[in-house]
Scaffold this motif. Sequence first.
Motif, PDB file in Angstrom:
ATOM      1  N   GLY A  57       0.786  -1.217   0.000  1.00 55.61           N
ATOM      2  CA  GLY A  57       0.000   0.000   0.000  1.00 55.61           C
ATOM      3  C   GLY A  57       0.824   1.275   0.000  1.00 55.61           C
ATOM      4  N   SER A  58       0.129   2.358   0.310  1.00 54.75           N
ATOM      5  CA  SER A  58       0.764   3.676   0.380  1.00 54.75           C
ATOM      6  C   SER A  58       0.139   4.408   1.556  1.00 54.75           C
ATOM      7  N   ILE A  59       0.858   5.415   2.046  1.00 54.75           N
ATOM      8  CA  ILE A  59       0.379   6.150   3.216  1.00 54.75           C
ATOM      9  C   ILE A  59       1.117   7.477   3.289  1.00 54.75           C
ATOM     10  N   ASP A  60       0.556   8.404   4.043  1.00 55.42           N
ATOM     11  CA  ASP A  60       1.234   9.667   4.332  1.00 55.42           C
ATOM     12  C   ASP A  60       1.797   9.607   5.738  1.00 55.42           C
ATOM     13  N   TYR A  61       3.100   9.797   5.837  1.00 50.55           N
ATOM     14  CA  TYR A  61       3.771   9.992   7.122  1.00 50.55           C
ATOM     15  C   TYR A  61       3.914  11.494   7.288  1.00 50.55           C
ATOM     16  N   TYR A  62       3.808  11.963   8.497  1.00 51.43           N
ATOM     17  CA  TYR A  62       4.146  13.340   8.811  1.00 51.43           C
ATOM     18  C   TYR A  62       5.330  13.265   9.765  1.00 51.43           C
ATOM     19  N   ILE A  63       6.512  13.544   9.249  1.00 50.07           N
ATOM     20  CA  ILE A  63       7.743  13.503  10.016  1.00 50.07           C
ATOM     21  C   ILE A  63       8.055  14.945  10.421  1.00 50.07           C
ATOM     22  N   ASN A  64       8.046  15.220  11.714  1.00 47.50           N
ATOM     23  CA  ASN A  64       8.235  16.588  12.208  1.00 47.50           C
ATOM     24  C   ASN A  64       7.277  17.557  11.500  1.00 47.50           C
ATOM     25  N   ASN A  65       6.031  17.091  11.322  1.00 53.40           N
ATOM     26  CA  ASN A  65       4.932  17.839  10.697  1.00 53.40           C
ATOM     27  C   ASN A  65       5.112  18.085   9.205  1.00 53.40           C
ATOM     28  N   GLN A  66       6.091  17.445   8.568  1.00 48.75           N
ATOM     29  CA  GLN A  66       6.279  17.539   7.116  1.00 48.75           C
ATOM     30  C   GLN A  66       5.717  16.278   6.464  1.00 48.75           C
ATOM     31  N   ARG A  67       4.824  16.447   5.499  1.00 47.14           N
ATOM     32  CA  ARG A  67       4.199  15.304   4.821  1.00 47.14           C
ATOM     33  C   ARG A  67       5.218  14.573   3.949  1.00 47.14           C
ATOM     34  N   VAL A  68       5.260  13.253   4.109  1.00 46.27           N
ATOM     35  CA  VAL A  68       6.118  12.392   3.294  1.00 46.27           C
ATOM     36  C   VAL A  68       5.243  11.229   2.815  1.00 46.27           C
ATOM     37  N   SER A  69       4.940  11.192   1.526  1.00 42.89           N
ATOM     38  CA  SER A  69       4.141  10.098   0.965  1.00 42.89           C
ATOM     39  C   SER A  69       5.056   8.925   0.648  1.00 42.89           C
ATOM     40  N   VAL A  70       4.634   7.733   1.051  1.00 42.41           N
ATOM     41  CA  VAL A  70       5.435   6.537   0.801  1.00 42.41           C
ATOM     42  C   VAL A  70       4.562   5.459   0.170  1.00 42.41           C
ATOM     43  N   GLN A  71       5.246   4.532  -0.491  1.00 35.58           N
ATOM     44  CA  GLN A  71       4.561   3.408  -1.128  1.00 35.58           C
ATOM     45  C   GLN A  71       5.408   2.156  -0.963  1.00 35.58           C
ATOM     46  N   GLN A  72       4.873   1.037  -1.405  1.00 36.60           N
ATOM     47  CA  GLN A  72       5.560  -0.245  -1.301  1.00 36.60           C
ATOM     48  C   GLN A  72       7.002  -0.120  -1.799  1.00 36.60           C
ATOM     49  N   GLY A  73       7.938  -0.633  -0.997  1.00 32.92           N
ATOM     50  CA  GLY A  73       9.348  -0.603  -1.354  1.00 32.92           C
ATOM     51  C   GLY A  73      10.123   0.558  -0.758  1.00 32.92           C
ATOM     52  N   ASP A  74       9.414   1.590  -0.251  1.00 28.55           N
ATOM     53  CA  ASP A  74      10.083   2.731   0.374  1.00 28.55           C
ATOM     54  C   ASP A  74      10.497   2.395   1.800  1.00 28.55           C
ATOM     55  N   LEU A  75      11.484   3.139   2.295  1.00 28.21           N
ATOM     56  CA  LEU A  75      11.957   3.011   3.665  1.00 28.21           C
ATOM     57  C   LEU A  75      12.018   4.395   4.287  1.00 28.21           C
ATOM     58  N   ILE A  76      11.542   4.510   5.524  1.00 29.29           N
ATOM     59  CA  ILE A  76      11.567   5.763   6.279  1.00 29.29           C
ATOM     60  C   ILE A  76      12.394   5.518   7.541  1.00 29.29           C
ATOM     61  N   GLN A  77      13.291   6.447   7.858  1.00 27.47           N
ATOM     62  CA  GLN A  77      14.078   6.362   9.084  1.00 27.47           C
ATOM     63  C   GLN A  77      13.761   7.578   9.949  1.00 27.47           C
ATOM     64  N   CYS A  78      13.378   7.326  11.201  1.00 28.37           N
ATOM     65  CA  CYS A  78      13.086   8.397  12.153  1.00 28.37           C
ATOM     66  C   CYS A  78      14.115   8.341  13.270  1.00 28.37           C
ATOM     67  N   ALA A  79      14.840   9.437  13.451  1.00 28.08           N
ATOM     68  CA  ALA A  79      15.824   9.533  14.525  1.00 28.08           C
ATOM     69  C   ALA A  79      15.106   9.788  15.848  1.00 28.08           C
ATOM     70  N   PRO A  80      15.761   9.531  16.970  1.00 24.56           N
ATOM     71  CA  PRO A  80      15.160   9.891  18.258  1.00 24.56           C
ATOM     72  C   PRO A  80      14.766  11.376  18.234  1.00 24.56           C
ATOM     73  N   GLY A  81      13.557  11.657  18.694  1.00 24.32           N
ATOM     74  CA  GLY A  81      13.062  13.030  18.711  1.00 24.32           C
ATOM     75  C   GLY A  81      12.252  13.418  17.491  1.00 24.32           C
ATOM     76  N   ASP A  82      12.340  12.659  16.383  1.00 23.78           N
ATOM     77  CA  ASP A  82      11.532  12.945  15.196  1.00 23.78           C
ATOM     78  C   ASP A  82      10.083  12.532  15.454  1.00 23.78           C
ATOM     79  N   THR A  83       9.159  13.493  15.397  1.00 22.47           N
ATOM     80  CA  THR A  83       7.756  13.108  15.532  1.00 22.47           C
ATOM     81  C   THR A  83       7.327  12.399  14.259  1.00 22.47           C
TER      82      THR A  83
END
Length: 118
Positions: A57-83
């Motif tokens: 599937g696909s989804i919208d992440y909001y990382i530190n209130n910034q929209r990041v659209s992702v889909q199958q095969g994508d990778l997201i990394q959140c550091a400590p403190g990243d909402t």
Amino acid sequence: MLKVNESDFEFRFGDHGPKYLLKGPNVDIGIVVLKPGQDFQNHYHTTCEEVFYILEGSIDYYINNQRVSVQQGDLIQCAPGDTHYLINQSNTNFKALFIKSPHIKERDVVEVENPIIE
């Protein structure tokens, strides 16, 4: 050595949300599922890094209130403190593998207000 199967574990919210496949001693690994229209509370981790690998599937992440659209095969990394806030605004299920490291015994989650979505 440890072998587990996803079907041996339950989602936090019945048929969706996170489910842990492994908790410690060094890393936490699990699956998160969100159906169309569902979201997961905005939060951050004080110590843990969290990585999401999108399986379906696909989804919208909001990382530190910034929209990041992702889909199958994508990778997201959140550091400590990243909402990070997840909202499934698509018409299909979303499924991702998540990895949190390091594993810590105490709760490492701080919930914060969800971002304003325009």
